[in-house]
Design an enzyme around this catalytic site. Structure first.
Site, short mmCIF file in Angstrom:
data_model
loop_
_atom_site.label_atom_id
_atom_site.label_comp_id
_atom_site.label_asym_id
_atom_site.label_seq_id
_atom_site.Cartn_x
_atom_site.Cartn_y
_atom_site.Cartn_z
CG HIS A 445 -2.19 0.73 1.04
ND1 HIS A 445 -2.35 2.05 1.41
CD2 HIS A 445 -3.38 0.36 0.49
CE1 HIS A 445 -3.57 2.45 1.12
NE2 HIS A 445 -4.21 1.46 0.56
CE1 TYR A 478 -11.40 10.32 -3.36
CE2 TYR A 478 -9.63 8.73 -3.62
CZ TYR A 478 -10.98 9.06 -3.71
OH TYR A 478 -11.87 8.13 -4.15
#
Length: 600
Positions: A445, A478
């Site tokens: 990630h 975002y």
């Protein structure tokens, strides 16, 4: 009882899934906020629906798997899987009821006031509109449809996950046998996903935009699909299947092929949710429940159109700028001149980036310039989610074609982006990039890019680290941070990360980077305990932390310990938060804020 065990009792924790439902309620609250422009409010209704879909396909599905497996262990809040499912059912039914109440009672009247009219019933169509709709059906929709009857020779078909369908009861009008006349036939038609869900039709007086839903057009013309049959009734329905991928990576000889096979299996997963129109015929409902093997608690009776994600399409309607926020233009990064060589600018000092307030363009330019720069020898990058027509992917492919060594870690386990990631992973391989798929049992990630460049004084390593994906589209929505650096210590660590990901090499020590799941929790625990000790000896002690979710019981326990020692703690948690505030003597010094707004 020692401090650690005292702070692990169930009463100190919020259930993870119920906390997530509270988050989706906060998203829905944005749609209920009258100070927000109308189309923005509709967008939040749509987001609430898509969030709920993913929640069911993954989290609810996982709990159902536990129940089927006889898993009895309780979660950190003391709930079994069965208890969680019961609570989730109650709360999600309440959420959906509130969502449709908001849409039907508040937003639809406001849309009508603005001249945006969605036809509620096809009986409301004027003669001219009805003629248009029928012609549209024959020219655009009819050739795409495949009606599926269910009888002794034709079993109930596979209903695909998340698709919208229409169930119908039919009666054969040609049979003369009286018993046969009483026998009803069930049929189902899938609403084509490749056609627009919202169809523009001619407007009546006082309307600027008139729309009808695709399924309404099909319902109106259903008899044309079943000649010799009378359509007794027809209602839309939609199912949700278990889409949680369970991959045995130790047994998978080829992870790429294994995930491709599992993606196909998503369409066959257990049905975990059925949405039907509120007024659905009891015979149709009974038939669907029997065939899909679904319980009453998993049936949602919808007072309006199913699957409100279509409202996102309204957001882009032309001529309604006054119903949207003014589009925000990200600001340039002060330290970066886009006309100059980006590596020379990074060499002057570290550069901090804050998206979407500052533009994501320097990150795209970083890879683009690296692809073309003759002094660049290699590019290494992790990719989790990228945009559909990603300039970063194009630059990496070009770099390989230019003879540079390009290594890309593509995370195949990026939820619901697996298929998309497989496509462009193959594209990169064809261009000559070395593509790797991460470590067994872990999801990669981290967002890291490393550029190896030959300069006058030797090899220099340029690094970009970020909290957000290398996606130029979502970077406008975002909130994320990033940093450019050519600091030797970070460059060495970045090299070590890629060596770990591509091989078996692990350095004896690290300079500055801390990796999860190996050491990151320990690092945070040591920082929290440092502040706890500071508070106990009367020194200044403060913790401010921002995160997507907070679920780890050991971290939460350490925060409780810090709070009880007098540390003032401010947490900014976007989504799930299993920590409970306001517990006397435990979390009185902790505040938690969840920020939901125009930027995610």
């Amino acid at each position: 009882m020692d401090t650690k065990s005292r702070f692990q009792e169930p009463e100190y924790f919020e259930n993870r899934e119920l906390s997530w439902i509270k988050f989706d309620q906060r998203v829905l609250n944005e749609a209920r906020d009258k100070s927000i422009p109308l189309l923005e409010r509709l967008k939040f209704v749509s987001i609430t629906s898509s969030n709920l879909d993913e929640f069911f396909m993954v989290r609810v599905a996982s709990l159902k798997d536990m129940v089927h497996a006889g898993y009895k262990k309780r979660d950190i809040a003391g709930m079994t899987a069965t208890e969680q499912l019961d609570a989730i059912s109650e709360k999600t039914h309440e959420l959906v009821e509130k969502q449709y109440h908001t849409f039907n009672r508040s937003l639809v009247p406001l849309m009508d006031e603005e001249g945006i009219h969605i036809v509620a019933e096809y009986e409301d169509l004027s003669e001219a509109q009805a003629e248009f709709v029928d012609r549209y059906f024959m020219e655009e929709i009819y050739p795409v449809l495949t009606p599926m009857a269910v009888d002794a020779s034709r079993p109930f078909p596979l209903i695909r996950n998340k698709t919208l369908n229409i169930a119908a009861l039919l009666k054969n009008i040609k049979k003369h046998d009286k018993e046969q006349e009483k026998e009803n036939v069930f049929a189902t038609v899938q609403v084509p996903g490749g056609l627009p869900r919202l169809v523009h039709i001619p407007c009546e007086e006082g309307e600027k935009t008139t729309l009808i839903l695709l399924e309404q057009i099909i319902e109106r013309n259903l008899a044309k699909l079943f000649s010799n049959y009378e359509v007794i009734c027809a209602y839309p329905y939609r199912i949700m299947r278990n889409a949680d991928l369970t991959i045995d990576e130790d047994e998978a000889s080829d992870l790429l092929k294994e995930i491709q096979n599992k993606l196909k299996m998503r369409q066959w997963g257990e049905v975990i949710r059925l949405e039907v129109e509120e007024k659905v015929d009891k015979r149709i409902l009974r038939f669907l429940k029997d065939e899909l093997k679904i319980k009453d608690a998993d049936v949602f009776y919808i007072p309006g159109a199913l699957d409100l994600t279509f409202l996102m399409k309204l957001y882009g309607l032309e001529g309604y700028d006054h119903l949207r926020y003014e589009s925000y233009t990200p600001q340039p990064v002060p330290e970066i001149d886009p006309t100059e060589n980006i590596f020379c600018q990074i060499a002057k000092g570290d550069i901090f980036l804050h998206h979407p307030y500052e533009t994501f363009d320097p990150v795209v330019d970083f890879i683009r310039q690296a692809a073309k720069d003759p002094q660049v020898l290699a590019i290494k990058q992790t990719l989790y989610r990228v945009s559909g027509n990603s300039p970063i992917i194009a630059s990496l492919a070009q770099a390989a074609e230019n003879g540079k060594q390009v290594t890309v870690l593509v995370e195949l386990k990026a939820r619901f982006d697996e298929e998309h990631n497989i496509v462009w992973a193959k594209k990169l391989e064809k261009a000559g990039c070395h593509v790797i798929y991460g470590l067994v049992g872990l999801k990669t990630h981290s967002k890291i890019a490393l550029v190896v460049r030959r300069e006058e004084d030797g090899i220099r390593l340029y690094v970009h680290l970020g909290t957000g994906n290398y996606n130029d589209s979502t970077a406008k929505l975002y909130t994320d941070c990033g940093i450019f650096t050519c600091k030797d210590s970070i460059g060495e660590d970045a090299t070590a990360v890629f060596n770990m990901l591509s091989g078996y090499s692990e350095p004896l020590s690290w300079n500055e980077l801390v990796l999860a799941p190996y050491w990151l929790r320990d690092k945070f625990l040591s920082l929290i305990r440092r502040e706890t000790e500071n508070a106990r000896v009367g020194e200044n002690a403060r913790i401010i932390a921002k995160m997507n979710s907070l679920c780890d019981p050991e971290i939460i326990g350490a925060l409780y310990e810090a709070s009880s020692a007098g540390v003032k703690i401010d947490l900014i948690v976007r989504g799930i938060c299993c920590l409970r505030v306001g517990i006397p003597g435990v979390s009185e010094n902790i505040t938690v804020r969840s920020i939901v707004g125009n930027f995610l």
